[in-house]
Every structure is written in structure tokens, then in C-alpha cells.
Design an enzyme around this catalytic site. Structure first.
Site, mmCIF file in Angstrom:
data_model
loop_
_atom_site.group_PDB
_atom_site.id
_atom_site.type_symbol
_atom_site.label_atom_id
_atom_site.label_comp_id
_atom_site.label_asym_id
_atom_site.label_seq_id
_atom_site.Cartn_x
_atom_site.Cartn_y
_atom_site.Cartn_z
ATOM 1 N N VAL A 292 0.855 -1.173 0.000
ATOM 2 C CA VAL A 292 0.000 0.000 0.000
ATOM 3 C C VAL A 292 0.897 1.230 0.000
ATOM 4 O O VAL A 292 1.822 1.333 0.811
ATOM 5 C CB VAL A 292 -0.931 0.038 1.231
ATOM 6 C CG1 VAL A 292 -1.842 1.258 1.172
ATOM 7 C CG2 VAL A 292 -1.748 -1.246 1.323
ATOM 8 N N CYS A 293 0.650 2.161 -0.925
ATOM 9 C CA CYS A 293 1.348 3.438 -0.956
ATOM 10 C C CYS A 293 2.857 3.232 -1.016
ATOM 11 O O CYS A 293 3.352 2.484 -1.856
ATOM 12 C CB CYS A 293 0.911 4.267 0.251
ATOM 13 S SG CYS A 293 1.257 6.035 0.134
ATOM 14 N N THR A 294 3.627 3.839 -0.103
ATOM 15 C CA THR A 294 5.081 3.735 -0.146
ATOM 16 C C THR A 294 5.591 2.383 0.329
ATOM 17 O O THR A 294 6.806 2.158 0.358
ATOM 18 C CB THR A 294 5.736 4.853 0.691
ATOM 19 O OG1 THR A 294 5.211 4.807 2.018
ATOM 20 C CG2 THR A 294 5.467 6.218 0.076
ATOM 21 N N THR B 188 2.991 3.275 -6.990
ATOM 22 C CA THR B 188 2.995 3.775 -5.618
ATOM 23 C C THR B 188 2.250 5.112 -5.628
ATOM 24 O O THR B 188 1.667 5.484 -6.643
ATOM 25 C CB THR B 188 4.436 3.929 -5.080
ATOM 26 O OG1 THR B 188 4.388 4.246 -3.686
ATOM 27 C CG2 THR B 188 5.207 5.014 -5.816
#
Length: 339
Positions: free
Chosen positions: A113-115, A133
Site C-alpha cells: 500500500v502506498c510507499t 505507488t
């Protein structure tokens, strides 16, 4: 505390947490999988930290862990690797990266998730794979890890058993896609409605996802066509164009849609475009002409006709209804958009 559905056929979701993790990167997927259990899903969710101790999130909130990494006794069906604002420091922690590799090796599917994508990349798990990302960091991901093929526009990317997602609420989109894979589109839609996910998307998110509408199909060729429509609703998706893309006749394509999707090609494309337009109206301030062009309706008038015909409201009324939570709304149309 375990969030679980016990019994044969249940799937284990392991969420790995570490100091400085972003809280929503953890709770978004957890909410999707545990909510899915209310609609027939079969998930057992575990929060795991390196040593089993609680961690302090980037929000300053204490987050408890169910287990330490060494306490895990069986492989995970889904491993979730969240991100955090201090990812540059985290990816220098060799011991933590070793844990990520170890957990991923034992999981059927690894999802960031995300970074969290930076953790997977630093651990060598995204080499020669497509990934994404948060939009703010896609360029940095590509520069730091040139062997990763970064897709800057996607809400989430699946490449083999690796999945990566964009910023913040995109972990919800990714998790909904997994629920759909496991339990079908109806369960995924029920979860999405229950969580009101479109209301939760941040206004700055430039991408939008309509993959929750794409049904599961046994036909790989058809899946490619469905994905192409979902990934770029504004492209040319006439019946003949889709048939050419798949290398089949128009008649065969029509039959596949009827058998596998349960609707006509034109209706499916309009469904996708309509949800894409809804997402743009909910999260941005683009002029109607821009919304119409990007989502494939062509003109503002075509967009307006589709909204009135399918939702009973104009695009302008729809956008206005999502500018607040609806408290004190006087426009009766706002009561209809959620139906």
C-alpha cells in the site's frame, strides 16, 4: 486481537506493521477483509510486527500486534506491506527488509500500500515487475529502482503474485479487487457500498479506479479487454475496436460479453465510463467538458444525458452532493445518488 473467520476454505491475511507505519495503510485493507466476512467472505486477519510488540504509527497512535514474525506457524494467503512517511529510513533497515522477504516468500500473494512499494523494491521483490505507488513518489521509485517498471497512473498493479497500490485509500481498491477474485463481484460491491469508498477518496488523488466493476472471467482474452476499458475509459472502446483488440469476430465478442459478463459490450463500457465520471466529479474540479472527454463520453451533453438516464441527476447536481457529507442537504436529488 485476531479478526477472523475460522473454518475450511478461509484465507489468512497477514498485515506487517513497523514503527512509523501509516495507520490508514493498515486499517483500510483490514476494514475491507473484515467487512467482507459480513457478506460471505472467509478471511482471518493478523497484525504482525517484527518482535510482536506494539508499534507507534506516523499519526502517533499505538497499534497492537497479534503475533511476532517468529510466531507465524503457517504461510499467508495475502501479505500486506503498508507504507509510511519515513520510508527512506525504513528501506535502509536490512533486518526489516529480510523480514519482508521472508514473509513474502511464504505468502501466496504480496500486496503493498502506498510507499510500501519501496520496501518491496528494496527487498528485490519487484525486479523486472510492473508496480505503482503514491503519485507523489512514482518518479522516485523509478529512479531508485530502475529494474522496476513503474506505472505512474494506476490505482493498483498486479504482476504475478505481487500487487502494488497508489496512495492512501488505494489500498482499499486493491483489497476490493482481491475480494472480488476470491468471492465474486457481488461481495466486493457489497463491501464497497458498506464502506462508501468513493466518499473517502482524497480530492488530490489524480487517478481513479473502476476495477471493482470488472467481473471475474475464465477467458483470459476477455479479461484483457475488460481491463483495457477499466484502465482507460476514455479510449476507443467500440464493439469492433474491442473485437480487433482481442483478435475475435464482433459476433464472438458479443457472445462472450453475454456469457461471461451478463450484459452487452456497450452497456459495460457505459457502466465503466459512468463510474469513472462519478469518481472525477467526486474528487476534482475539472470542467464538465474535461470530465466528458477523459471518461469517453465525448461531450458535456452526452455526459449529462447518461447521468440523467442512469442516475436521475445531472452531473452538476451529483458533484454538489459530494461536496459535503449530506448533512442538511435540501436537494432531494442528493438522496438518489447513493441508491
Amino acid at each position: 486481537m485476531h479478526h477472523e473467520h475460522r473454518g475450511a476454505g478461509s484465507r489468512t491475511v497477514t498485515v506487517f506493521v513497523f514503527p512509523g507505519v501509516r495507520l490508514l495503510d493498515v486499517t483500510g485493507p483490514v476494514e475491507v477483509f473484515t467487512t467482507a466476512n459480513e457478506f460471505g467472505g472467509r478471511y482471518r486477519v493478523e497484525i504482525v510486527s517484527q518482535d510482536g510488540a506494539e508499534v507507534i504509527t506516523s499519526a502517533g497512535t499505538r497499534l497492537g500486534a497479534d503475533l511476532s514474525v517468529d510466531d507465524l506457524t503457517e504461510p499467508s494467503d495475502i501479505l500486506v506491506i503498508p507504507g509510511g512517511p519515513e520510508w527512506e529510513t525504513v528501506i535502509k533497515d536490512d533486518a526489516l527488509l529480510d523480514v519482508v522477504r521472508r514473509l513474502s516468500d511464504q505468502a501466496n500473494c504480496t500486496a503493498s500500500v502506498c510507499t510500501g512499494a519501496f520496501l518491496l523494491a528494496a527487498a528485490g521483490l519487484l525486479d523486472r515487475r510492473r508496480a505503482t505507488t503514491h503519485w507523489r513518489h512514482t518518479r522516485e521509485l523509478a529512479l531508485r529502482f530502475p529494474s522496476v517498471r513503474v506505472d505512474p497512473d494506476a490505482i493498483f498493479v498486479r504482476d504475478g503474485r505481487m500487487m502494488t497500490s497508489a496512495g492512501v485509500t488505494a489500498g482499499i481498491d486493491l483489497s476490493l479487487a482481491l475480494v472480488e477474485d476470491h468471492h465474486g463481484a457481488e461481495v466486493a460491491r457489497a463491501v464497497a457500498k458498506d464502506m462508501v469508498v468513493f466518499m473517502q477518496r482524497p480530492g488530490g488523488q489524480s487517478q481513479f479506479s473502476v476495477r471493482s466493476l470488472a467481473p471475474h472471467t475464465r477467458q483470459e482474452m476477455l479479461r484483457g479487454v475488460l481491463d483495457a476499458v477499466a484502465e482507460n475509459p476514455g479510449a476507443n472502446h467500440t464493439l469492433s475496436a474491442m473485437a480487433r483488440r482481442a483478435g475475435v469476430s464482433v459476433r464472438h465478442m458479443t457472445r462472450l460479453f453475454h456469457e461471461e459478463v451478463g450484459t452487452t459490450p456497450a452497456r459495460y463500457v457505459e457502466d465503466i465510463r459512468l463510474e469513472a465520471a462519478q469518481a472525477m466529479l467526486e474528487t476534482g474540479d475539472d470542467p464538465m467538458s474535461v470530465v466528458a472527454r477523459r471518461t469517453g463520453f465525448g461531450s458535456s451533453e452526452s455526459l449529462r444525458r447518461a447521468f440523467v438516464r442512469r442516475l436521475g441527476v445531472t452531473p452538476g447536481a451529483y458533484r454538489t452532493s459530494f461536496r459535503t457529507t449530506g448533512v442538511g442537504a435540501k436537494d432531494p436529488a442528493s438522496a438518489r445518488v447513493s441508491s
